[in-house]
Design a protein around this motif. Structure first.
Motif, mmCIF file in Angstrom:
data_model
loop_
_atom_site.group_PDB
_atom_site.id
_atom_site.type_symbol
_atom_site.label_atom_id
_atom_site.label_comp_id
_atom_site.label_asym_id
_atom_site.label_seq_id
_atom_site.Cartn_x
_atom_site.Cartn_y
_atom_site.Cartn_z
ATOM 1 N N UNK A 171 0.778 -1.165 0.214
ATOM 2 C CA UNK A 171 0.069 0.112 0.050
ATOM 3 C C UNK A 171 0.744 1.124 -0.004
ATOM 4 N N UNK A 172 1.901 1.373 0.605
ATOM 5 C CA UNK A 172 2.987 2.513 0.770
ATOM 6 C C UNK A 172 3.442 2.555 -0.396
ATOM 7 N N UNK A 173 3.772 1.429 -1.036
ATOM 8 C CA UNK A 173 4.349 1.627 -2.511
ATOM 9 C C UNK A 173 3.770 2.018 -3.656
ATOM 10 N N UNK A 174 2.279 1.617 -3.388
ATOM 11 C CA UNK A 174 1.358 1.925 -4.595
ATOM 12 C C UNK A 174 1.091 3.369 -4.252
ATOM 13 N N UNK A 175 0.790 3.994 -3.107
ATOM 14 C CA UNK A 175 0.733 5.356 -2.884
ATOM 15 C C UNK A 175 1.840 6.303 -3.445
ATOM 16 N N UNK A 176 3.167 5.805 -3.147
ATOM 17 C CA UNK A 176 4.208 6.419 -3.797
ATOM 18 C C UNK A 176 4.351 6.419 -5.274
ATOM 19 N N UNK A 177 3.846 5.324 -5.774
ATOM 20 C CA UNK A 177 3.686 5.523 -7.298
ATOM 21 C C UNK A 177 2.896 6.157 -7.921
ATOM 22 N N UNK A 178 1.741 6.403 -7.106
ATOM 23 C CA UNK A 178 0.757 7.438 -7.601
ATOM 24 C C UNK A 178 1.091 8.846 -7.342
ATOM 25 N N UNK A 179 1.867 9.234 -6.591
ATOM 26 C CA UNK A 179 2.534 10.727 -6.141
ATOM 27 C C UNK A 179 3.629 11.126 -7.110
ATOM 28 N N UNK A 180 4.602 10.025 -7.299
ATOM 29 C CA UNK A 180 5.827 10.041 -7.592
ATOM 30 C C UNK A 180 6.004 9.467 -8.956
ATOM 31 N N UNK A 181 5.407 8.494 -9.489
ATOM 32 C CA UNK A 181 5.359 7.757 -10.582
ATOM 33 C C UNK A 181 6.399 6.926 -10.690
ATOM 34 N N UNK A 182 6.192 5.778 -11.347
ATOM 35 C CA UNK A 182 7.023 4.467 -11.428
ATOM 36 C C UNK A 182 8.324 4.841 -11.712
ATOM 37 N N UNK A 183 8.870 5.713 -12.471
ATOM 38 C CA UNK A 183 10.366 6.025 -12.660
ATOM 39 C C UNK A 183 11.048 6.675 -11.455
ATOM 40 N N UNK A 184 10.668 6.884 -10.414
ATOM 41 C CA UNK A 184 11.167 7.503 -9.057
ATOM 42 C C UNK A 184 11.007 6.602 -7.872
#
Length: 210
Positions: free
Chosen positions: A62-75
């Motif tokens: 869930x933390x990883x998914x939220x970070x992806x939604x905010x910062x995108x998968x390249x980061x």
């Protein structure tokens, strides 16, 4: 009869302790004594990674998914190694549960990210909570990591560390499950802590309307 004694004021000699290094661990891997990804080297100690229980793995997801939604998968990366401070690098090689880069993953095809490359470092904790709040917090503070999160899946809270100075975080704030927080890098993107934690009840999906 028993006598009252004073606690010694001088430090007693420490028990014999072997301090392992990255070079030692690389040699152990080559000899088949260590398996990559199954341990961390923290302050000279080889710490075996235990199998993740379901709440812990759900918290990471869930933390990883939220970070992806905010910062995108390249980061955003999960459970990959990073460098720390120059003085700690020889004896520490942490693999945070989630971290956010300030430049694309494409820059790190061979080199490991350094503290100046990181927007956020995060650990998801259950049985390792005390260790993550003390030893790892000190490690990341000495590295100058500007923001360090510890997601407590048992206590259902998030501890946010900021303002590293002199090997410690000067700001340490614990957020309850119903409170909201944002990263320094994206202050407008707030999240309720409960959204990062494993759900307490099954989440039902709505059937698509015909």
């Amino acid at each position: 009869m028993p006598q009252t004694v004073q606690q010694p004021t001088e430090n007693a000699p420490a028990p014999f302790r072997i301090i392992w290094t990255r070079e030692d661990c690389e040699r152990f891997e080559n000899d088949g004594l260590l398996i990559p990804g199954k341990y961390e080297l923290i302050e000279g100690e080889i710490i075996r990674k235990m199998p993740q229980n379901r709440p812990h793995s759900a918290g990471i997801s869930r933390l990883f998914a939220w970070c992806l939604s905010v910062f995108t998968m390249d980061f955003v990366q999960t459970q990959a190694a990073i460098n720390v401070s120059p003085e700690d690098n020889p004896t520490s090689f942490p693999e945070p549960d989630v971290f956010v880069l300030n430049r694309s993953i494409a820059y790190f095809t061979s080199a490991f990210p350094t503290p100046t490359d990181l927007e956020l470092v995060a650990e998801v904790s259950d049985s390792t909570l005390a260790f993550d709040l003390s030893t790892k917090a000190g490690l990341y503070a000495r590295a100058g990591s500007m923001e360090y999160w510890v997601l407590d899946v048992i206590g259902r809270a998030l501890t946010v560390h900021r303002e590293p100075s002199n090997g410690r975080y000067q700001s340490v704030v614990r957020y309850a499950a119903d409170e909201s927080v944002a990263t320094l890098a994206k202050p407008a993107k707030q999240v309720v802590v409960s959204a990062l934690l494993p759900p307490l009840a099954p989440v039902e999906t709505k059937e698509e309307e015909n």
